[in-house]
Scaffold this motif. Structure first.
Motif, PDB file in Angstrom:
ATOM      1  N   THR A 452       0.849  -1.191   0.000  1.00 12.47           N
ATOM      2  CA  THR A 452       0.000   0.000   0.000  1.00 12.47           C
ATOM      3  C   THR A 452       0.883   1.238   0.000  1.00 12.47           C
ATOM      4  OG1 THR A 452      -1.704  -1.180   1.277  1.00 12.47           O
ATOM      5  CG2 THR A 452      -1.844   1.228   1.192  1.00 12.47           C
ATOM      6  N   GLN A 468      -4.191   6.988  -2.088  1.00 14.15           N
ATOM      7  CA  GLN A 468      -3.701   5.689  -1.622  1.00 14.15           C
ATOM      8  C   GLN A 468      -3.902   4.657  -2.721  1.00 14.15           C
ATOM      9  OE1 GLN A 468      -5.644   2.956   1.511  1.00 14.15           O
ATOM     10  NE2 GLN A 468      -4.151   4.121   2.706  1.00 14.15           N
ATOM     11  N   SER A 508      -6.786  -1.302  -5.723  1.00 12.71           N
ATOM     12  CA  SER A 508      -7.651  -0.367  -5.004  1.00 12.71           C
ATOM     13  C   SER A 508      -7.055   1.018  -5.103  1.00 12.71           C
ATOM     14  CB  SER A 508      -7.789  -0.784  -3.534  1.00 12.71           C
ATOM     15  OG  SER A 508      -8.397   0.232  -2.763  1.00 12.71           O
ATOM     16  N   ARG A 510      -7.800   5.009  -3.705  1.00 14.20           N
ATOM     17  CA  ARG A 510      -8.557   5.743  -2.691  1.00 14.20           C
ATOM     18  C   ARG A 510      -8.075   7.177  -2.621  1.00 14.20           C
ATOM     19  NH1 ARG A 510      -8.261   3.979   3.655  1.00 14.20           N
ATOM     20  NH2 ARG A 510     -10.124   5.058   4.436  1.00 14.20           N
ATOM     21  N   LYS A 512      -8.847  10.698  -0.428  1.00 10.21           N
ATOM     22  CA  LYS A 512      -9.532  11.175   0.769  1.00 10.21           C
ATOM     23  C   LYS A 512      -9.041  12.572   1.089  1.00 10.21           C
ATOM     24  CE  LYS A 512     -10.810   9.885   5.479  1.00 10.21           C
ATOM     25  NZ  LYS A 512     -10.666   8.880   6.574  1.00 10.21           N
ATOM     26  N   GLN A 537     -14.435  11.005   0.405  1.00 10.56           N
ATOM     27  CA  GLN A 537     -13.583   9.874   0.051  1.00 10.56           C
ATOM     28  C   GLN A 537     -14.129   9.229  -1.211  1.00 10.56           C
ATOM     29  OE1 GLN A 537     -12.008   6.649   2.824  1.00 10.56           O
ATOM     30  NE2 GLN A 537     -13.604   5.501   1.732  1.00 10.56           N
ATOM     31  N   LEU A 539     -13.515   5.768  -3.419  1.00 10.42           N
ATOM     32  CA  LEU A 539     -12.887   4.451  -3.364  1.00 10.42           C
ATOM     33  C   LEU A 539     -13.295   3.659  -4.602  1.00 10.42           C
ATOM     34  CD1 LEU A 539     -11.277   2.278  -1.762  1.00 10.42           C
ATOM     35  CD2 LEU A 539     -13.479   1.570  -0.775  1.00 10.42           C
ATOM     36  N   SER A 566     -14.340   3.930   5.468  1.00  8.83           N
ATOM     37  CA  SER A 566     -13.426   2.798   5.463  1.00  8.83           C
ATOM     38  C   SER A 566     -13.256   2.307   4.035  1.00  8.83           C
ATOM     39  CB  SER A 566     -13.986   1.681   6.360  1.00  8.83           C
ATOM     40  OG  SER A 566     -13.243   0.501   6.216  1.00  8.83           O
ATOM     41  N   ASP A 567     -12.278   1.410   3.832  1.00  8.66           N
ATOM     42  CA  ASP A 567     -12.104   0.819   2.501  1.00  8.66           C
ATOM     43  C   ASP A 567     -12.600  -0.621   2.487  1.00  8.66           C
ATOM     44  OD1 ASP A 567     -10.204  -0.341   4.078  1.00  8.66           O
ATOM     45  OD2 ASP A 567      -8.539  -0.061   2.674  1.00  8.66           O
ATOM     46  N   ARG A 568     -13.431  -0.981   3.488  1.00  7.34           N
ATOM     47  CA  ARG A 568     -13.954  -2.346   3.585  1.00  7.34           C
ATOM     48  C   ARG A 568     -15.462  -2.328   3.785  1.00  7.34           C
ATOM     49  NH1 ARG A 568     -10.320  -6.207   5.715  1.00  7.34           N
ATOM     50  NH2 ARG A 568      -8.260  -5.917   4.781  1.00  7.34           N
ATOM     51  N   SER A 579     -16.161  -1.660  -5.397  1.00 11.81           N
ATOM     52  CA  SER A 579     -16.584  -0.347  -4.925  1.00 11.81           C
ATOM     53  C   SER A 579     -16.300   0.692  -5.997  1.00 11.81           C
ATOM     54  CB  SER A 579     -15.851   0.018  -3.635  1.00 11.81           C
ATOM     55  OG  SER A 579     -16.238   1.300  -3.174  1.00 11.81           O
TER      56      SER A 579
END
Length: 803
Positions: A452, A468, A508, A510, A512, A537, A539, A566-568, A579
């Motif tokens: 990451t 990210q 992934s 992201r 933010k 955010q 995602l 969150s990312d989950r 997502s």
């Protein structure tokens, strides 16, 4: 007034030593690494107690110079020195006063008469009679001495105090001991004589009597007691409880001080409705880096079990037991850590924790956790491994997969313009198919690694933007039984098309960011600062079909304000949801002139450009809703007395509240009152056990603790299930608390929704606690006035920041 300044060898220097405290026959089993006692000075009752004074760390108290003041000094023939009139001797923190002092230079005998006062920073001794002492042998004799320990309410009196062997051996005749303030002696321990050897751990008392006011209530011809902060073998305080489930319950622990770093507690626990249970706890600490305990309790025959009522034949004999082992070791400057947490009850004994409430074991969702962990920790990386199995405590529940083992490696690196994290996990999931009577269950090995990279794009006062990038690689090697043999739990959920080899690679991305605006405004006539903090955010995770992967440790995460960023969507790694989501949130805060946060309001919602397709189980229907529940959180400190909290999630698809919680609390001095409400839709929470399909949790709660006057306090709690019309928990208590003793009464009625035994789920219990502060306590229940009930803990209704 005549004053002399002398060296430390001057013969008038005196030393008096008395026992700092007398303890009862029964003691508490403190932790093996417990710090020394600090006293019970927590009340204005003891404002007369002097503070502890100690010499400076670099000073030898005996080597300090001695100063002597007296109105008159007379040197008589034969080497006798007489000091008369306001005699004062000072040596560092030591102080000695008397009306008259006489020293024989040859025999080194000292006689002091009248208004004797001694203070060495640890204890103060006074007497109107006579002190005789020898400066060479240190043998001393004091008549009618009163003593007050510094930093502690412990005080007392002795008709005669004799000290020999350089003050190591002390005898007190006609001794008294109490922690009550002068004139308020609710209890006093009196002894004919007390012998103390300060090289030993224990002292001895003869003909000891406990007095309540002017009445003797307990007598023993002999007791021994600790005179140092060390443990001793002996009886601990007994415990009594009265409940509807177990009836009258009495425990009498026996403490065995095997060695300074080993001890054991053996406890018979009698329950008149069940029988006699034996409990044994062994604790060890061969080294401060290695600490552990072994615990076992056993009930040979539970009288409430019979062969027709038992849920399982192997419990019809009524034999019930629990085993617990805990251990922690640290090596290589604490970088290497190993720990064990193992708890087990008899197979199929689902209600053991409901019936006996043991103080050991780790429970998660009606499962007992059994684990062995080891880890090596460094500044930028760590390596951990864990073996974990479970024992279910709910009849009909599916046994979870065990981890045999899980190995985690985490690496962190912070650069000038980036943060790098690399997580790797290797887990082998097992299952005890041999003992399964309802079908087979798949097992497998999972390898997961995810580098990451986080790059701050903007980082300035008032606004930020972070990006990210993550690449998630997962490989499964699964052992899959034939679909016809698969247990119904997983077959009904559609897990029938699993592949033996599965590789899943998902990137992934992201973004933010957030802004912070603030302004000054009036707040009820005072200046205040208000902030407005929008955040967002984005995602993106592409879709990948994952129905060919078994569910090993994944569950659905309940959505609230914080989960939207969150990312989950799922806990665990068996499902990584696709997502394409934008989450928006807005928070406003108000700070008072002192910088304390008074109000925080936050609202957030997520918008999916494409509804996520991944579901936890193949049989689950994918949601077509592209909007998450609208989440709200609010906290307020209305003034110094009133506090409030509210939170809710509103389902935009079904146009209804999915969960909510609120609390209003009033505080004033020692008075606390709270009114609360919580609601969870489809919580599968059934209290009436009538077979009705009642799934929502909808409860109100009321809590109160209030002083009735300076000594009496009333406290209680009440929780009511609105939809089912059931009183979940009720508790009421009354406590009298004086300076040196207290008595506490409480009653509680609780309904247990997780109790699946043959017995009713409603339980009543009565608690009575009597305490003589500084001496000990007997009874059952908490000595305090906690707002926690057996079913639910007290939750502070706000979470605001103080500057």
């Amino acid at each position: 007034m005549t004053k002399w300044t002398l060296g430390s060898s001057y013969p008038i220097a005196l030393s008096i030593s008395l026992v700092p405290a007398l303890s009862p026959i029964m003691v508490q089993a403190a932790p093996l690494n417990a710090p020394p006692a600090t006293g019970i000075l927590n009340s204005l009752c003891y404002d007369y107690v002097p503070k502890i004074e100690k010499p400076k760390a670099d000073q030898d108290a005996n080597a300090l110079p001695v100063e002597v003041d007296a109105d008159r000094l007379e040197a008589k023939q034969g080497g006798t020195a007489v000091y008369e009139g306001d005699v004062k001797v000072r040596q560092g923190v030591r102080k000695f006063d008397s009306d008259y002092a006489q020293l024989d230079q040859k025999s080194r005998d000292v006689i002091a008469i009248g208004n004797i006062y001694y203070n060495d920073g640890q204890i103060t001794v006074t007497s109107d009679k006579t002190l005789k002492s020898n400066l060479d042998t240190k043998d001393s004799e004091l008549e009618e001495g009163k003593y007050q320990v510094h930093g502690s309410p412990v005080r007392g009196f002795a008709d005669k105090v004799t000290m020999t062997n350089n003050n190591q051996n002390i005898t007190l005749e006609g001794a008294q001991y109490t922690t009550c303030p002068p004139g308020q002696e609710a209890w006093t321990l009196k002894a004919g004589s007390i012998d103390i050897d300060q090289t030993e751990v224990f002292g001895e008392a003869y003909n000891a009597t406990l007095w309540l006011y002017d009445y003797p209530v307990f007598y023993t011809p002999y007791i021994n007691f600790p005179i140092k902060d060390e443990r001793k073998t002996g009886l601990l305080y007994p415990y009594y409880k009265q409940s509807s489930d177990n009836g009258m319950e009495i425990t009498q622990p026996f403490y065995w001080n095997i060695a300074p770093n080993y001890d054991a507690t053996i406890t018979p626990r009698f329950m008149d409705r069940r029988g006699l249970m034996n409990q044994v706890e062994f604790r060890y600490m061969p080294d401060p880096a290695h600490v552990g305990s072994l615990y076992f309790e056993n009930l040979d025959n539970d009288k409430q079990y019979d062969e027709t009522a038992s849920l399982h034949d192997n419990l019809s004999d009524g034999h019930r037991y629990l085993i617990n082992a805990r251990h922690t070791s640290m090596f290589i400057d604490n970088a290497l850590r190993v720990s064990v947490d193992y708890t087990k009850v008899r197979d199929n004994d689902y209600n053991y924790f409901n019936d006996f409430d043991p103080s050991v074991g780790t429970q998660v969702d009606n499962q007992l956790q059994q684990s062995l962990t080891a880890g090596y920790f460094q500044q930028n990386w760590n390596l951990k491994t864990e073996v974990r199995t479970y024992q279910i405590l709910l009849a009909g529940a599916q046994q979870p997969h065990s981890m045999l083992p899980r190995i985690d490696h985490n690496y962190y690196q912070q650069g000038n313009w980036y943060d790098l994290a690399w997580t790797t996990e290797l887990t082998k999931f097992g299952y005890d198919n041999d003992e399964s009577t309802i079908g087979e269950v798949y097992t497998g090995t999972r390898l997961y690694t995810a580098p990451t990279l986080t790059v701050p794009l903007i980082n300035a006062a008032g606004y930020y933007l972070d990006s990210q990038y993550k690449l998630m690689y997962t490989h499964y090697n699964q052992e899959v039984p034939d679909a016809s043999k698969l247990t119904a739990y997983y077959r009904d959920r559609g897990l029938t098309e699993l592949d033996e080899q599965v590789t899943r690679v998902l990137p992934s991305v992201r973004l933010k960011g957030g802004l912070t605006f603030d302004r000054q405004q009036d707040w009820f006539g005072e200046s205040a600062s208000q902030t407005l903090e929008p955040e967002f955010q984005y995602l993106y995770v592409p879709y990948k079909d994952q129905d060919n992967i078994g569910i090993y440790d994944s569950t659905t995460m309940r959505q609230d304000y914080y989960s939207l960023f969150s990312d989950r969507r799922y806990a665990g790694l068996d499902r990584i949801s696709d997502s394409n989501r934008l989450s928006l949130g807005l928070t406003t805060r108000i700070y008072d002139p002192a910088g304390d946060e008074r109000i925080r309001l936050a609202v957030a919602q997520a918008f999916d450009f494409v509804a996520p397709k991944v579901t936890l189980y193949p049989s689950d229907e994918a949601s077509i809703n592209t909007r998450s529940p609208l989440s709200f959180e609010g906290d307020a400190k209305i003034n110094e007395q009133w506090f409030a909290h509210a939170g809710a999630q509103y389902d935009m698809e079904q146009n209804r509240i999915s969960s909510a919680n609120s609390a209003l609390e009033y505080r004033r001095d020692k008075l606390i009152s709270q009114l609360s409400h919580r609601f969870i839709r489809d919580a599968n929470y059934d209290l009436d056990s009538k077979g009705q399909e009642i799934t929502d949790l909808n409860q109100i709660g009321m809590l109160l603790t209030t002083p009735l006057n300076a000594q009496w306090r009333l406290y209680g709690g009440y929780y009511y299930e609105l939809d089912q019309g059931v009183k979940v928990d009720r508790k009421v208590g009354l406590k009298y608390d004086s300076c040196c003793w207290s008595i506490n009464f409480n009653m509680e009625w609780v309904n247990d929704p997780d109790n699946v035994s043959y017995k009713p789920s409603s339980e009543r219990s009565l608690g009575i606690q009597f305490e003589m502060k500084g001496l000990g306590s007997v009874g059952t229940g908490s000595k305090g006035t906690s707002l926690d009930t057996e079913a639910l803990p007290y939750i502070r209704p706000f979470n605001l920041r103080d500057q």
